[in-house]
Design a protein around this motif. Structure first.
Motif, short mmCIF file in Angstrom:
data_model
loop_
_atom_site.label_atom_id
_atom_site.label_comp_id
_atom_site.label_asym_id
_atom_site.label_seq_id
_atom_site.Cartn_x
_atom_site.Cartn_y
_atom_site.Cartn_z
N THR A 74 18.98 -17.76 58.43
CA THR A 74 19.78 -16.75 59.12
C THR A 74 19.95 -17.11 60.60
N GLN A 117 25.14 -15.08 50.86
CA GLN A 117 24.53 -13.77 50.62
C GLN A 117 24.76 -13.33 49.18
N LYS A 118 25.97 -13.53 48.68
CA LYS A 118 26.29 -13.14 47.31
C LYS A 118 25.63 -14.09 46.30
N ALA A 121 21.75 -13.71 46.30
CA ALA A 121 21.39 -12.38 45.78
C ALA A 121 21.52 -12.38 44.27
#
Length: 125
Positions: A74, A117-118, A121
């Motif tokens: 990040t 992120q997708k 996840a």
């Protein structure tokens, strides 16, 4: 968007972003250090920043690909985001019209971040 589309989108955008950053580091910051230092000074940045920034960019790329410490990944995305925003602003400020590369890299890093992120996840679910 399907998981496969997200996965491929992530790897393509991250790969293109990596190619852009790595090629600029090796072809400009390292191979033409004096030219890069002069360009930095013309943009209002200190010349000494060229080589530390080159090292930081390479470490950032490693963090994007290794992904062992999520906070570090990040931070790498944030570092690239702020570096590219500052580059765009600097180029616009001096009016040299050379902000296109930074703008293209910004689009890629944002796409890579949101797709990561997708993708990750979905991988953990």
């Amino acid at each position: 968007m399907s998981a496969s589309t997200i996965k491929w989108g992530y790897f393509i955008t991250t790969g293109l972003f990596t190619a852009m950053i790595a090629s600029s580091v090796f072809a400009f910051y390292i191979a033409q250090t004096e030219v890069a230092q002069e360009a930095f000074q013309n943009l209002g940045f200190p010349a000494w920043l060229v080589l530390p920034l080159a090292g930081a960019k390479l470490l950032g790329l490693l963090a994007l690909w290794i992904r062992k410490v999520p906070q570090l990944t990040t931070m790498a995305y944030a570092g690239f985001f702020f570096n590219l925003i500052l580059a765009i602003i600097a180029h616009v400020n001096v009016g040299d019209g050379e902000f296109g590369g930074a703008l293209g890299a910004l689009v890629l890093v944002l796409a890579s971040f949101f797709l990561s992120q997708k993708h990750f996840a979905n991988s953990e679910a």
